[in-house]
Structures are given as C-alpha cells and as structure tokens.
Design an enzyme around this catalytic site. Structure first.
Site, PDB file in Angstrom:
ATOM      1  N   TYR A   1      38.721  15.646  -5.143  1.00 48.67           N
ATOM      2  CA  TYR A   1      38.234  14.475  -5.870  1.00 48.67           C
ATOM      3  C   TYR A   1      39.305  13.390  -6.002  1.00 48.67           C
ATOM      4  O   TYR A   1      38.980  12.224  -6.184  1.00 48.67           O
ATOM      5  CB  TYR A   1      37.791  14.870  -7.278  1.00 48.67           C
ATOM      6  CG  TYR A   1      36.362  15.354  -7.396  1.00 48.67           C
ATOM      7  CD1 TYR A   1      35.928  16.485  -6.727  1.00 48.67           C
ATOM      8  CD2 TYR A   1      35.456  14.678  -8.204  1.00 48.67           C
ATOM      9  CE1 TYR A   1      34.634  16.931  -6.853  1.00 48.67           C
ATOM     10  CE2 TYR A   1      34.150  15.122  -8.344  1.00 48.67           C
ATOM     11  CZ  TYR A   1      33.750  16.246  -7.666  1.00 48.67           C
ATOM     12  OH  TYR A   1      32.462  16.684  -7.801  1.00 48.67           O
TER      13      TYR A   1
ATOM     14  N   LYS B   1      38.777  29.864  -1.950  1.00 47.90           N
ATOM     15  CA  LYS B   1      38.427  30.073  -0.531  1.00 47.90           C
ATOM     16  C   LYS B   1      39.733  30.424   0.177  1.00 47.90           C
ATOM     17  O   LYS B   1      40.182  29.747   1.104  1.00 47.90           O
ATOM     18  CB  LYS B   1      37.757  28.798   0.017  1.00 47.90           C
ATOM     19  CG  LYS B   1      37.193  28.932   1.416  1.00 47.90           C
ATOM     20  CD  LYS B   1      35.941  29.796   1.502  1.00 47.90           C
ATOM     21  CE  LYS B   1      35.505  29.954   2.953  1.00 47.90           C
ATOM     22  NZ  LYS B   1      34.437  30.965   3.114  1.00 47.90           N
TER      23      LYS B   1
ATOM     24  N   ASP C   1      31.900  31.316  -1.384  1.00 44.34           N
ATOM     25  CA  ASP C   1      30.588  31.590  -0.783  1.00 44.34           C
ATOM     26  C   ASP C   1      29.969  32.844  -1.393  1.00 44.34           C
ATOM     27  O   ASP C   1      28.784  32.884  -1.716  1.00 44.34           O
ATOM     28  CB  ASP C   1      30.674  31.655   0.760  1.00 44.34           C
ATOM     29  CG  ASP C   1      31.832  32.504   1.276  1.00 44.34           C
ATOM     30  OD1 ASP C   1      32.635  32.993   0.460  1.00 44.34           O
ATOM     31  OD2 ASP C   1      31.919  32.684   2.508  1.00 44.34           O
TER      32      ASP C   1
ATOM     33  N   ASP D   1      31.984  22.015  -9.516  1.00 43.21           N
ATOM     34  CA  ASP D   1      30.880  21.064  -9.549  1.00 43.21           C
ATOM     35  C   ASP D   1      29.634  21.699  -8.937  1.00 43.21           C
ATOM     36  O   ASP D   1      28.546  21.680  -9.527  1.00 43.21           O
ATOM     37  CB  ASP D   1      31.277  19.800  -8.774  1.00 43.21           C
ATOM     38  CG  ASP D   1      30.154  18.787  -8.730  1.00 43.21           C
ATOM     39  OD1 ASP D   1      29.549  18.547  -9.786  1.00 43.21           O
ATOM     40  OD2 ASP D   1      29.869  18.252  -7.632  1.00 43.21           O
TER      41      ASP D   1
ATOM     42  N   ASP E   1      25.943  23.411 -10.981  1.00 41.67           N
ATOM     43  CA  ASP E   1      24.547  23.008 -10.764  1.00 41.67           C
ATOM     44  C   ASP E   1      23.702  24.225 -10.375  1.00 41.67           C
ATOM     45  O   ASP E   1      22.576  24.392 -10.837  1.00 41.67           O
ATOM     46  CB  ASP E   1      24.439  21.959  -9.644  1.00 41.67           C
ATOM     47  CG  ASP E   1      24.514  20.526 -10.169  1.00 41.67           C
ATOM     48  OD1 ASP E   1      25.214  20.314 -11.174  1.00 41.67           O
ATOM     49  OD2 ASP E   1      23.871  19.635  -9.576  1.00 41.67           O
TER      50      ASP E   1
HETATM   51  C1  IPM Z   1      29.513  16.194 -12.688  1.00 42.03           C
HETATM   52  C2  IPM Z   1      29.049  15.087 -11.772  1.00 42.03           C
HETATM   53  C3  IPM Z   1      30.224  14.223 -11.346  1.00 42.03           C
HETATM   54  C4  IPM Z   1      31.219  15.131 -10.626  1.00 42.03           C
HETATM   55  C5  IPM Z   1      29.872  13.019 -10.475  1.00 42.03           C
HETATM   56  C6  IPM Z   1      28.864  12.117 -11.137  1.00 42.03           C
HETATM   57  C7  IPM Z   1      31.080  12.249 -10.034  1.00 42.03           C
HETATM   58  O1  IPM Z   1      28.371  15.613 -10.681  1.00 42.03           O
HETATM   59  O2  IPM Z   1      30.098  15.897 -13.734  1.00 42.03           O
HETATM   60  O3  IPM Z   1      29.278  17.360 -12.376  1.00 42.03           O
HETATM   61  O4  IPM Z   1      31.069  15.398  -9.421  1.00 42.03           O
HETATM   62  O5  IPM Z   1      32.166  15.593 -11.276  1.00 42.03           O
HETATM   63 MN    MN Z   2      28.021  17.750 -10.772  1.00 40.11          MN
END
Ligand code: IPM
Ligand code: MN
Length: 370
Positions: free
Chosen positions: A141, A191, A223, A247, A251
């Site tokens: 990042y 990884k 993975d 990240d 999700d």
């Molecule tokens: C999160 C989001 C952010 C990230 C984006 C919006 C830059 O996806 O906080 O998880 O990738 O950190």
């Molecule tokens: Mn995210």
C-alpha cells in the site's frame, strides 16, 4: 467523562452510517452522563470536490485535536478517473499514515440470530469468534517506487512490497498482547514460500513468540488461510497479517457473520488518536437510499469507547443492544434473505438506541435519553 471525537463521514453510505453511529454515541453519553463533543471534517471524494484535496490540512488538525476519530467510508465511481495522487482512497491512506494508526483490529463475531444470513452452513460458523490484526501502514500500500512507465517500448506498472523489521515487530506484538487476553493462539499469515518480506515476517513472529510462552503461534500461508477461513473458521483466535492480505481476508471473513455491513474496525495508534471505521466501503449503488446497514459503524463506535476511552461497560451496552435488535428479527436489506420486511438505516439506528435506553442495567440507575 469529557471527550472530543472527530467525525469524518466521507462518501456514499459513509455519511448515513456515521450519522447513526453518532446518534448512538449521543444516546450513550446521555445515559452514562458523559460529554462527547463532535467536530466534523472532510475526507475522500467529498473533500476533493470541496477543497481539491482528499485529506485537507483542516481535517488533519481536527483529527489531531481529537481524542478519537470516527470515520465512514471513502470512494465512488465519480472519482475513479482521477489521477492516483488525488483519489479518495489516497486521503484515507494519508490519514492512516499521518495519525500513525498501524494496528487495525477487525473482530469477527458470530450472531446466532444471523445464522441464516451467512452463505455458509450453520455447523461451520456457529460459535466463530476471532480477530484479524491487520498491519495498516506498510507493505504494498505504501512501498516506493510506485509508478507507471514505458521500458523498451513496453508499458509497465510498479508497486513495491516492503516491510521493516520494526514495523513487523510492533504489529506482531499487538497480536500477541490481544491473544494473551483471549484464546492464547496467534495465526501469523504470510506467503513465506514466495515473498522475501514474508520470510522476515515469519522470523520476527518466531522471535516475538518467545516473549509470550503461554500463547501458541502457528504460521499459515495466505492461500491456505483463505481456505481455512471457510473450511474451519472456528480454529482461529487471533490472525495477524500484513496490510493487503488483511484487507482481502477480512472481507472474506465478513461473510461468516452474514454481511460486510456487520464488521467494525479499530485502527490503533500509540502516539495519538485512534480511528474507528466500518470495514465496508462507500457502497455507491445504495447511497442516499436509507438502506445501508449501520451496524458495522455502530459497533465501531463501541470499539472507540472501549479502546480510546476505556469505557468497557458502555461499549458492552451498545454490543448487547445490537444483539437484541437482531434477535428481535430486525434486518437491513443486506441481512435479509428474501428482501422482505427489511428496515431502513434510520429505523435500525432507532431500534438500537431504544434497546440501549431500555437496557435494564442503565434504567435501574437513571432515567435517560427521552
Ligand atoms: C479497507 C478498505 C481500504 C483499504 C480502501 C478503501 C483503500 O478496503 O479499509 O479495508 O484497502 O484499506
Ligand atoms: Mn478492504
């Protein structure tokens, strides 16, 4: 208690869910006789539109003068075509860096009443309770160089994945501290079979583990971790991982709870105010429709009370209220299986506030929030 909270609603549904979280904080302040002062700042696309900068100086100051920051979400198709350095997401990353919020905690808790909302089978998710500790200020990042150029007639794009030993050490230590107060198990995700940075990560994890003899450490390749999160999520207690893996895995993990709209997060700094935000994005497809699930933002507010103000009882009252409202069958659209009988964002917020006010523990001692 008297505290200052910086509120950065951002873009899309960020505005709607943050408004709900602030109302909940006001209700809690009322019930427990605290004084919270809210100061609003611009961030993301909204800030680009109004002042041409996704993280303006005025917002930096508002954050630095606050005891904690409550954030909504940033981004949307409107700003997708902008150059990389003025994208809404750049504002979010600049905020994280400026405030030095390196430890991003993303708890994944299971709610019995949402068992049917998850796409996974009941027996796999019942009792899931773990936390993802995501490193937030390093890795791909932020690494340099990052650029696009033409080399020998070919267009190329470069991102750099870099980690310093000290950056790894402090996040692994955070994970061990948390694990020592929970299930005493750290899963360090990397990884290391491919990446040099992951091999350093693994070495540092081993070193830190020696300071915590009663916490078990396991290493897992990212993975495989993606697979185990679905196959046996109950095996996890604390997952610690680098920025981008965290990240992606968070999700994925949100699906265990039924919806991305359920997961809160805390981004902790040891030098200044910490930041609290739902893990979901700005959801432009449902923006302004009073449809978004405010629970992730409200649970982020609970984390704010717990981690920044040490108001554990107040945090628990919010979490309990969320549980009760879900048990009573209230659902925003994202949590509803057939889309029938859903309630709006504002109605969900209202239900949660009612449950807070009705909490017997509070009403016994005082009458509050009318
Ligand atoms: C999160 C989001 C952010 C990230 C984006 C919006 C830059 O996806 O906080 O998880 O990738 O950190
Ligand atoms: Mn995210």
């Amino acid at each position: 208690m008297k505290k200052k909270i910086a509120v950065l609603p951002g873009d899309g549904v960020g505005k709607e869910v943050t408004k709900g979280a602030v109302e909940v904080l006001k209700a809690v302040a009322n019930c427990f006789e605290h004084q919270f002062e809210f100061t609003y700042g611009l961030i993301g696309g909204d800030a680009i539109d109004q002042v041409g900068n996704p993280f303006p100086d005025a917002t930096v100051q508002i954050c630095q003068q606050a005891d904690a920051v409550l954030l909504g979400s940033v981004g949307g198709p409107k700003w997708d075509a902008l150059p990389a350095n003025i994208r809404p997401e750049k504002g979010l990353l600049a905020m994280r860096k400026t405030l030095d919020v390196y430890a991003n905690l993303r708890p994944v808790s299971f709610y019995q009443s949402l068992i049917d909302a998850s796409p996974l089978k009941k027996e796999y998710i019942e009792g899931v309770d773990f936390i993802i500790v995501r490193e937030l200020l390093g890795g791909i990042y932020f690494g340099e160089p990052r650029e696009r150029k033409v080399e020998q007639g070919e267009e190329i794009a470069i991102d750099t994945l870099v980690y310093k030993r000290t950056e790894i050490k402090r996040i692994i230590e955070s994970a061990f501290e948390i694990a020592s107060k929970r299930g005493k198990k750290v899963t360090s995700v990397d990884k290391a079979n491919v990446l040099e940075s992951s091999r350093l990560w693994r070495e540092v994890a081993e070193e830190v583990a020696k300071q915590y003899p009663d916490v078990a450490l396991e290493h897992m390749l990212v993975d495989a971790a993606a697979m185990h999160l679905i196959r046996n999520p109950k095996r996890f207690d604390v997952i610690v991982t680098e920025n981008m893996f965290g990240d992606i895995l968070s999700d994925e993990a949100s699906m265990l709870t039924g919806s991305l709209g359920m997961l809160p997060s805390a981004s902790l700094s040891t030098t200044g105010p910490s930041v609290y935000e739902p893990i979901h994005g700005s959801a432009p497809d449902i923006e302004g429709q009073n449809k978004a699930n405010p629970i992730a933002a409200i649970l982020s507010a609970a984390m704010l009370l717990r981690h920044s103000f040490e108001l554990e009882e107040e945090a628990k009252v919010i979490e309990k209220a969320v549980g009760q409202v879900l048990n009573a069958g209230h659902r925003t659209a994202d949590l509803s299986i057939d889309g029938k009988g859903c309630i709006s964002t504002t109605k969900m917020v209202g239900e949660i506030i009612d449950a807070i006010v009705d909490d017997s523990a509070i009403s016994k001692i005082m009458t509050c929030y009318t």
